[in-house]
Motif scaffolding. Sequence first.
Motif, mmCIF file in Angstrom:
data_model
loop_
_atom_site.group_PDB
_atom_site.id
_atom_site.type_symbol
_atom_site.label_atom_id
_atom_site.label_comp_id
_atom_site.label_asym_id
_atom_site.label_seq_id
_atom_site.Cartn_x
_atom_site.Cartn_y
_atom_site.Cartn_z
ATOM 1 N N CYS A 142 1.026 -1.137 0.180
ATOM 2 C CA CYS A 142 -0.249 -0.041 -0.053
ATOM 3 C C CYS A 142 0.915 1.307 0.091
ATOM 4 O O CYS A 142 1.878 1.519 0.798
ATOM 5 N N VAL B 221 -1.534 -5.877 -0.186
ATOM 6 C CA VAL B 221 -2.454 -5.291 -1.220
ATOM 7 C C VAL B 221 -2.988 -6.525 -1.884
ATOM 8 O O VAL B 221 -2.408 -7.461 -2.076
ATOM 9 N N CYS C 276 -5.967 -2.100 -0.093
ATOM 10 C CA CYS C 276 -5.248 -2.593 0.901
ATOM 11 C C CYS C 276 -6.138 -3.402 1.953
ATOM 12 O O CYS C 276 -6.882 -2.560 2.260
ATOM 13 N N TYR D 145 -7.392 2.274 -1.980
ATOM 14 C CA TYR D 145 -7.379 1.510 -3.049
ATOM 15 C C TYR D 145 -7.101 2.267 -4.529
ATOM 16 O O TYR D 145 -6.971 3.609 -4.332
ATOM 17 N N MET E 209 -2.535 4.200 -4.899
ATOM 18 C CA MET E 209 -3.348 3.904 -4.383
ATOM 19 C C MET E 209 -3.675 4.860 -3.061
ATOM 20 O O MET E 209 -2.974 5.834 -2.993
#
Length: 166
Positions: free
Chosen positions: A45, A52, A75, A81, A95
């Motif tokens: 992440c 992840v 994550c 995300y 992310m």
Amino acid sequence: MSITVLGVDPRSRSKQKLQAPAPLPHVSRRALARVRDRIAPPTACHCCRGPVKLTNNRDIYAGQSFGEWPYVYRCTQCQAYVGLHPDTDLPLGIMASKETIKARKDAKFLFQRLTKERFANNRTAAYAWLAKALGIAPSICHFGMFGHDQADRAADVCRAQLGSRA
């Protein structure tokens, strides 16, 4: 955080059968070739360095799946995300937490106004201007690539350019 742009995915020219990672139904060579400024899929992440997982976005939206390509890297620790380019396993950017997503949306709203008012809807010219204003490479000047601080900076430069209209 440093973002490395890798160029077009070599799998787009491969003769071997493409293996789609679960849960993806497929990965398209043509779609891979369309992503010119690809970045590597996350292995950790960007927010918390947690693990992840590639999953359907219904895990984010209370059981409801959205979009024609409803897949994300998410994550398992902090729930940050990033979505995927359609028909690929390639991330759309880095992310992001809920706070970063909100900062990106706020900045993009101002950027879209600026694109319309100052650049006659020419997004290429507007992104080139924004990259220069932020002092970053045009290949990574995309709201999906921005962290929270960079999204706030983008909003500030767009707001300044709009002046009293912001």
